[in-house]
Design a protein around this motif. Structure first.
Motif, PDB file in Angstrom:
ATOM      1  N   LEU A 132       0.861  -1.189   0.000  1.00 43.58           N
ATOM      2  CA  LEU A 132       0.000   0.000   0.000  1.00 43.58           C
ATOM      3  C   LEU A 132       0.895   1.236   0.000  1.00 43.58           C
ATOM      4  O   LEU A 132       1.730   1.402   0.880  1.00 43.58           O
TER       5      LEU A 132
ATOM      6  N   HIS B   4     -10.104  -5.145  -6.515  1.00 45.15           N
ATOM      7  CA  HIS B   4      -9.517  -3.820  -6.329  1.00 45.15           C
ATOM      8  C   HIS B   4     -10.073  -3.168  -5.070  1.00 45.15           C
ATOM      9  O   HIS B   4     -11.291  -3.170  -4.872  1.00 45.15           O
ATOM     10  N   ILE B   5      -9.163  -2.602  -4.279  1.00 45.56           N
ATOM     11  CA  ILE B   5      -9.589  -1.780  -3.146  1.00 45.56           C
ATOM     12  C   ILE B   5      -9.153  -0.350  -3.433  1.00 45.56           C
ATOM     13  O   ILE B   5      -7.958  -0.066  -3.590  1.00 45.56           O
ATOM     14  N   ILE B   7      -9.013   3.276  -1.863  1.00 47.47           N
ATOM     15  CA  ILE B   7      -9.104   3.929  -0.557  1.00 47.47           C
ATOM     16  C   ILE B   7      -9.180   5.437  -0.782  1.00 47.47           C
ATOM     17  O   ILE B   7      -8.212   6.044  -1.260  1.00 47.47           O
ATOM     18  N   LEU B  98      -6.600  -6.211   2.255  1.00 48.45           N
ATOM     19  CA  LEU B  98      -5.354  -6.004   1.510  1.00 48.45           C
ATOM     20  C   LEU B  98      -4.612  -7.314   1.283  1.00 48.45           C
ATOM     21  O   LEU B  98      -3.946  -7.500   0.258  1.00 48.45           O
ATOM     22  N   THR B 103      -5.354  -9.087  -4.762  1.00 47.67           N
ATOM     23  CA  THR B 103      -5.944  -7.770  -4.495  1.00 47.67           C
ATOM     24  C   THR B 103      -4.969  -6.647  -4.851  1.00 47.67           C
ATOM     25  O   THR B 103      -3.784  -6.718  -4.537  1.00 47.67           O
ATOM     26  N   ALA B 105      -4.452  -2.501  -4.387  1.00 45.48           N
ATOM     27  CA  ALA B 105      -4.944  -1.382  -3.570  1.00 45.48           C
ATOM     28  C   ALA B 105      -4.422  -0.059  -4.116  1.00 45.48           C
ATOM     29  O   ALA B 105      -3.245   0.066  -4.446  1.00 45.48           O
ATOM     30  N   TRP B 107      -4.555   4.094  -3.173  1.00 44.67           N
ATOM     31  CA  TRP B 107      -4.898   5.134  -2.186  1.00 44.67           C
ATOM     32  C   TRP B 107      -5.048   6.470  -2.897  1.00 44.67           C
ATOM     33  O   TRP B 107      -4.248   6.831  -3.753  1.00 44.67           O
TER      34      TRP B 107
END
Lengths: 137, 108
Positions: A132, B4-5, B7, B98, B103, B105, B107
């Motif tokens: 992330l 897909h995430i 955020i 996550l 997946t 991610a 942001w």
């Protein structure tokens, strides 16, 4: 119990500037609590998050003392994350970007983080189960 | 099938970028891929009942986008009950999402 999984997180915001810092630390805390290893790549202003000389302060607006205010510092929060990792038997690998550190004179940090480079982020990300990136606005 | 995430951390009343990000979310969902929109920080302001951005959330749900809001961010902003259909979760849930295989991610 350690899960054997690893998550890599890149952060860029300087402390006390954006809610991104708080959210990133919450994510790291949750991952460690679940028994995952966590790699952190602190880039740009985020290298200041671990500076040892940070001090809590009183709040003159509210008239509270340092003790009453209980102002949290990011270096104390991150120190507690290292302790949590140790207690959980997992690894927190906190990597401060070396060039960013040099630019900011931010090399005096708490025990735990190490100096690295974007290459470390690439390698950590490639070997992780999830990545992330939390960019600055 | 990839998951897909997305955020979203930004205030939809503050940043026009949120519109573009929403288009991306909806575009990926329209391709039949599994999409979760996780709202955090000022991103949760879209879930306050009566907000003009409630309609956007309705559109997401019509396109099978799962909308999740961070409970901590909601409490900070005095939103005790978000718009209908929005799931309230925490960072534990985000970490689990996550780490689900396949997946991706992003942001904002």
């Amino acid at each position: 119990m350690a899960s054997g999984k690893t998550i890599t997180i890149a952060i860029m915001d300087a402390p006390y500037e954006s809610a991104n810092s708080t959210t990133a630390l919450r994510i790291i805390h949750a991952a460690l609590q679940q028994g995952h290893n966590v790699n952190v790549f602190a880039y740009e202003g985020a290298v200041n998050l671990t500076m040892k000389a940070q001090q809590p302060h009183a709040n003159p607006v509210k008239g509270t003392t340092v003790e009453q205010e209980q102002h949290p510092t990011t270096k104390d929060w991150i120190a507690s994350l290292f302790k949590l990792a140790k207690d959980k038997g997992v690894k927190l690998d906190w990597n401060n970007c070396g060039l960013c550190v040099d630019e900011r004179g931010a090399g005096d940090w708490i025990e735990g983080p190490r100096r690295g480079s974007p290459k470390d982020f690439l390698e950590a990300s490639s070997a992780s189960d999830a990545t992330l990136v939390i960019p600055t606005k | 099938m990839a998951k897909h995430i997305f955020i979203e951390s930004r205030d939809p009343f503050d940043s026009a970028d949120v519109d573009y990000f929403s288009e991306l979310v909806q575009g990926i969902a329209n391709r039949g891929q599994e999409v979760i929109l996780f709202l955090v920080q000022n991103g949760v302001l879209a879930t306050r009942r009566g907000s003009k951005h409630n309609e956007r959330i309705t559109q997401f749900m019509k396109h099978k986008v799962k909308v999740v809001a961070d409970g901590f961010s909601l409490r900070e902003r005095g939103i005790s009950k978000p718009f209908d259909g929005v799931e309230v979760a925490d960072m534990d849930h985000l970490v689990k999402l996550l780490l689900e295989p396949g997946t991706k991610a992003i942001w904002h």
